[in-house]
Design a protein around this motif. Sequence first.
Motif, PDB file in Angstrom:
ATOM      1  N   ALA A  16      72.992  24.180  84.992  1.00 16.35           N
ATOM      2  CA  ALA A  16      72.149  23.098  84.499  1.00 16.35           C
ATOM      3  C   ALA A  16      70.667  23.443  84.615  1.00 16.35           C
ATOM      4  O   ALA A  16      70.230  24.064  85.581  1.00 16.35           O
ATOM      5  CB  ALA A  16      72.446  21.820  85.272  1.00 16.35           C
ATOM      6  N   ALA A  17      69.914  23.011  83.613  1.00 24.07           N
ATOM      7  CA  ALA A  17      68.458  23.175  83.617  1.00 24.07           C
ATOM      8  C   ALA A  17      67.838  22.161  84.574  1.00 24.07           C
ATOM      9  O   ALA A  17      68.427  21.119  84.853  1.00 24.07           O
ATOM     10  CB  ALA A  17      67.916  22.964  82.198  1.00 24.07           C
ATOM     11  N   ASP A  18      66.635  22.461  85.024  1.00 27.38           N
ATOM     12  CA  ASP A  18      65.949  21.534  85.925  1.00 27.38           C
ATOM     13  C   ASP A  18      64.952  20.656  85.168  1.00 27.38           C
ATOM     14  O   ASP A  18      63.936  20.235  85.706  1.00 27.38           O
ATOM     15  CB  ASP A  18      65.270  22.279  87.076  1.00 27.38           C
ATOM     16  CG  ASP A  18      64.215  23.251  86.592  1.00 27.38           C
ATOM     17  OD1 ASP A  18      64.063  23.444  85.364  1.00 27.38           O
ATOM     18  OD2 ASP A  18      63.527  23.839  87.453  1.00 27.38           O
ATOM     19  N   PHE A  19      65.265  20.396  83.902  1.00 30.36           N
ATOM     20  CA  PHE A  19      64.452  19.506  83.078  1.00 30.36           C
ATOM     21  C   PHE A  19      65.386  18.648  82.234  1.00 30.36           C
ATOM     22  O   PHE A  19      66.580  18.934  82.127  1.00 30.36           O
ATOM     23  CB  PHE A  19      63.474  20.293  82.190  1.00 30.36           C
ATOM     24  CG  PHE A  19      64.141  21.343  81.340  1.00 30.36           C
ATOM     25  CD1 PHE A  19      64.696  21.033  80.104  1.00 30.36           C
ATOM     26  CD2 PHE A  19      64.232  22.659  81.790  1.00 30.36           C
ATOM     27  CE1 PHE A  19      65.327  21.996  79.330  1.00 30.36           C
ATOM     28  CE2 PHE A  19      64.853  23.636  81.021  1.00 30.36           C
ATOM     29  CZ  PHE A  19      65.402  23.298  79.789  1.00 30.36           C
ATOM     30  N   ASN A  20      64.843  17.594  81.637  1.00 38.07           N
ATOM     31  CA  ASN A  20      65.656  16.698  80.808  1.00 38.07           C
ATOM     32  C   ASN A  20      66.082  17.411  79.536  1.00 38.07           C
ATOM     33  O   ASN A  20      65.263  18.043  78.870  1.00 38.07           O
ATOM     34  CB  ASN A  20      64.864  15.440  80.437  1.00 38.07           C
ATOM     35  CG  ASN A  20      64.389  14.678  81.652  1.00 38.07           C
ATOM     36  OD1 ASN A  20      64.902  14.848  82.752  1.00 38.07           O
ATOM     37  ND2 ASN A  20      63.403  13.826  81.459  1.00 38.07           N
ATOM     38  N   VAL A  21      67.364  17.300  79.206  1.00 39.66           N
ATOM     39  CA  VAL A  21      67.884  17.963  78.008  1.00 39.66           C
ATOM     40  C   VAL A  21      68.206  16.987  76.892  1.00 39.66           C
ATOM     41  O   VAL A  21      68.476  17.400  75.765  1.00 39.66           O
ATOM     42  CB  VAL A  21      69.122  18.837  78.329  1.00 39.66           C
ATOM     43  CG1 VAL A  21      68.738  19.972  79.285  1.00 39.66           C
ATOM     44  CG2 VAL A  21      70.255  18.004  78.907  1.00 39.66           C
TER      45      VAL A  21
END
Length: 125
Positions: free
Chosen positions: A68-73
């Motif tokens: 998972a990315a550490d920003f809103n997707v």
Amino acid sequence: MNSKNEGALRFGRIAATLPVKDIECAKAFYIDLLGFRSVFENGSPIGFVILQRDDAELHLTLQKNHTAADFNVAHMMVENIDHLHDLVQGRGLKVVKRLQDKDYGLRAFVFEDPDGNRIDVGQPI
């Protein structure tokens, strides 16, 4: 953009595509908890799904090594954000940014789905 071409450009559907490690688990979350319905599935075993609810569309793609990315997707606009917040908390999901009224006119929060995808949710105040 050239003014004589401005009318020629038109966009249709745009949907977020979320990578998931377990497509059946992700489907269960978005269908059973959030009320989406599956309108298209591809692959055997299934590797891609299109989900819809109301005017929203969401694509899930199987990525077994997803981190998972550490920003809103993705960003969702909803009605009754407090109910969605309760559903997310009741499921034990991580709330990254607490539910609050923002100075830009939205009541909003950010949560992580079961695969850690950060979803930013908003409702006009």
